[in-house]
Motif scaffolding. Structure first.
Motif, PDB file in Angstrom:
ATOM      1  N   PHE A  53       0.798  -1.218   0.000  1.00 37.86           N
ATOM      2  CA  PHE A  53       0.000   0.000   0.000  1.00 37.86           C
ATOM      3  C   PHE A  53       0.835   1.275   0.000  1.00 37.86           C
ATOM      4  CE2 PHE A  53      -2.631  -3.245   2.104  1.00 37.86           C
ATOM      5  CZ  PHE A  53      -3.690  -3.262   1.225  1.00 37.86           C
ATOM      6  N   ALA A  54       2.151   1.161  -0.135  1.00 37.90           N
ATOM      7  CA  ALA A  54       2.983   2.356  -0.123  1.00 37.90           C
ATOM      8  C   ALA A  54       2.843   3.121  -1.440  1.00 37.90           C
ATOM      9  CB  ALA A  54       4.446   1.978   0.097  1.00 37.90           C
ATOM     10  N   GLY A  55       3.132   4.401  -1.379  1.00 35.32           N
ATOM     11  CA  GLY A  55       3.108   5.198  -2.591  1.00 35.32           C
ATOM     12  C   GLY A  55       4.332   4.941  -3.446  1.00 35.32           C
ATOM     13  N   ALA A  56       4.363   5.569  -4.584  1.00 36.40           N
ATOM     14  CA  ALA A  56       5.488   5.387  -5.500  1.00 36.40           C
ATOM     15  C   ALA A  56       6.738   6.091  -4.967  1.00 36.40           C
ATOM     16  CB  ALA A  56       5.140   5.933  -6.872  1.00 36.40           C
ATOM     17  N   GLY A  57       7.874   5.705  -5.505  1.00 33.19           N
ATOM     18  CA  GLY A  57       9.113   6.357  -5.139  1.00 33.19           C
ATOM     19  C   GLY A  57       9.972   5.581  -4.178  1.00 33.19           C
ATOM     20  N   HIS A  58       9.465   4.423  -3.713  1.00 34.18           N
ATOM     21  CA  HIS A  58      10.245   3.601  -2.807  1.00 34.18           C
ATOM     22  C   HIS A  58      10.573   2.278  -3.492  1.00 34.18           C
ATOM     23  CE1 HIS A  58       9.832   6.195   0.690  1.00 34.18           C
ATOM     24  NE2 HIS A  58       8.598   6.411   0.302  1.00 34.18           N
ATOM     25  N   SER A  59      11.524   1.590  -2.913  1.00 32.55           N
ATOM     26  CA  SER A  59      11.891   0.288  -3.442  1.00 32.55           C
ATOM     27  C   SER A  59      10.718  -0.669  -3.235  1.00 32.55           C
ATOM     28  CB  SER A  59      13.130  -0.235  -2.719  1.00 32.55           C
ATOM     29  OG  SER A  59      13.447  -1.512  -3.181  1.00 32.55           O
ATOM     30  N   PRO A  60      10.178  -1.244  -4.297  1.00 30.26           N
ATOM     31  CA  PRO A  60       8.929  -1.999  -4.161  1.00 30.26           C
ATOM     32  C   PRO A  60       9.075  -3.334  -3.451  1.00 30.26           C
ATOM     33  CG  PRO A  60       9.713  -2.098  -6.415  1.00 30.26           C
ATOM     34  CD  PRO A  60      10.608  -1.142  -5.696  1.00 30.26           C
ATOM     35  N   GLU A  61      10.280  -3.876  -3.416  1.00 31.39           N
ATOM     36  CA  GLU A  61      10.436  -5.202  -2.824  1.00 31.39           C
ATOM     37  C   GLU A  61      10.954  -5.166  -1.398  1.00 31.39           C
ATOM     38  OE1 GLU A  61      12.039  -4.533  -5.739  1.00 31.39           O
ATOM     39  OE2 GLU A  61      10.683  -5.461  -7.186  1.00 31.39           O
ATOM     40  N   THR A  62      11.245  -4.004  -0.861  1.00 30.07           N
ATOM     41  CA  THR A  62      11.892  -3.956   0.451  1.00 30.07           C
ATOM     42  C   THR A  62      10.999  -4.526   1.544  1.00 30.07           C
ATOM     43  OG1 THR A  62      13.073  -2.005  -0.258  1.00 30.07           O
ATOM     44  CG2 THR A  62      13.039  -2.453   2.086  1.00 30.07           C
ATOM     45  N   GLY A  63       9.721  -4.164   1.540  1.00 34.03           N
ATOM     46  CA  GLY A  63       8.815  -4.671   2.561  1.00 34.03           C
ATOM     47  C   GLY A  63       8.645  -6.174   2.486  1.00 34.03           C
ATOM     48  N   GLN A  64       8.577  -6.706   1.272  1.00 38.99           N
ATOM     49  CA  GLN A  64       8.440  -8.154   1.131  1.00 38.99           C
ATOM     50  C   GLN A  64       9.706  -8.869   1.588  1.00 38.99           C
ATOM     51  OE1 GLN A  64       7.099  -9.320  -2.728  1.00 38.99           O
ATOM     52  NE2 GLN A  64       5.383  -7.891  -2.741  1.00 38.99           N
TER      53      GLN A  64
END
Lengths: 91, 166
Positions: A53-64
Motif C-alpha cells: 500500500f505504499a506510494g510510489a518512489g520507494h523500493s517496491p520489494e523492500t517490505g516483502q
C-alpha cells in the motif's frame, strides 16, 4: 470494504497481541514458545502491507524482503527455543 | 483491490487471528498446534492477497515448521531422555531441525546475494538509515512515542501478572 494499509496494520497488531498474550499467559517456557509464530506473522503482515500500500518512489520489494526475513527469524527462534526446551526436559 | 482478493484477505485474517488466540489460550497441546497451523495458513493467505506470492509461500513453510516445532513440543516429553549422539542416531524431529537449519542458511545466503539489501546504502533504494530517522523522529514522532508507551505499559502489566502468579 476494500482493505487498506490500516486494515493490514490492524491484522498485524492483532497477531502481535495474540503472540504477546501467549507469552504472558503460559507459565512454562515450552508453552510460551507458541508466541513466536504469532509474533513473526504479525510483523510479516505489517512489513508486506507497507510494500503493498505504499506510494510510489520507494523500493517496491523492500517490505516483502523484510517480511521474509521476519519469517526466517521466527523459524530460527523457534528452533532455538524448541532445542532449549527439550534440553531442559532431558535434564 | 480485487473483490476475490478482498474476500481472501478478510477470510484468512480472521483465520490467523482466531488461530493466534487459540494458541495463546488453549491448554491442550493438540489444540495449540492446530491454532498455530491456523496462524501459518492465515498469514500465508493474507500475504497472498497482497500479491506477495513468494513471501506467502515462505511464510507458510517457515511458520508451519515453527508451529510444528513449538506446538508439538508437549508430545516429545516422553522421549526427551533419549539424547541423540551423531546425525545417524538422531530422531526424525532432530533431523528435521538440522535440515531446516541448513535450508535457512542457504536461503539467507541467496537473499543476501540476490536481494536488494546490498543496495540499501547507496541512496537508490527508498529505505536508508537517514530516511528512517526522519520518519521516526520528525514526521511521525508522536506516533512512535505512543507506540513506545503502549509497549512499555504492556510489558509492565505482563511482568506484574507473571510476578503475582509466581
Amino acid at each position: 470494504m476494500t482493505p487498506s494499509f490500516a486494515h493490514a496494520l490492524v491484522v498485524g497488531a492483532a497477531l502481535l497481541s495474540g503472540g504477546a498474550l501467549a507469552g504472558v499467559w503460559r507459565r512454562d517456557g515450552g508453552s510460551a514458545l507458541a508466541a513466536l509464530p504469532a509474533l513473526s506473522a504479525g510483523a510479516a503482515i505489517c512489513m508486506a502491507g507497507v510494500t503493498r500500500f505504499a506510494g510510489a518512489g520507494h523500493s517496491p520489494e523492500t517490505g516483502q524482503e523484510l517480511a521474509a526475513l521476519v519469517c526466517f527469524m521466527g523459524l530460527a527462534a523457534s528452533i532455538l527455543g524448541a532445542a532449549w526446551t527439550r534440553r531442559r526436559l532431558a535434564r | 483491490m480485487d473483490l476475490v482478493l478482498t474476500i481472501v484477505f478478510y477470510a484468512f485474517a480472521i483465520l490467523a487471528v482466531v488461530g493466534a488466540l487459540t494458541a495463546a489460550l488453549s491448554a491442550i497441546a493438540s489444540r495449540r498446534l492446530l491454532g498455530l497451523v491456523g496462524v501459518a495458513v492465515g498469514t500465508s493467505g493474507v500475504l497472498f492477497s497482497f500479491s506477495a506470492w513468494l513471501v506467502a509461500l515462505l511464510a507458510l513453510v517457515c511458520l508451519g515448521a515453527s508451529a510444528l516445532l513449538v506446538g508439538g513440543g508437549g508430545q516429545d516429553r516422553g522421549t526427551a531422555s533419549a539424547r541423540p549422539g551423531w546425525l545417524g542416531e538422531a530422531g526424525p524431529v532432530t533431523l528435521a531441525g538440522v535440515a531446516a537449519t541448513a535450508s535457512l542458511f542457504v536461503l539467507l545466503v541467496a537473499a543476501a546475494a540476490g536481494g536488494s539489501f546490498q543496495n540499501a546504502g547507496s541512496g537508490s533504494a527508498g529505505v536508508t538509515a537517514s530516511a528512517l530517522g526522519r520518519v521516526f523522529f520528525a514526521r511521525d514522532a508522536l506516533a512512535v512515542d505512543a507506540v513506545g508507551a503502549a509497549v512499555m505499559i504492556a510489558l509492565a502489566v505482563g511482568a506484574l501478572a507473571r510476578g503475582r502468579r509466581s
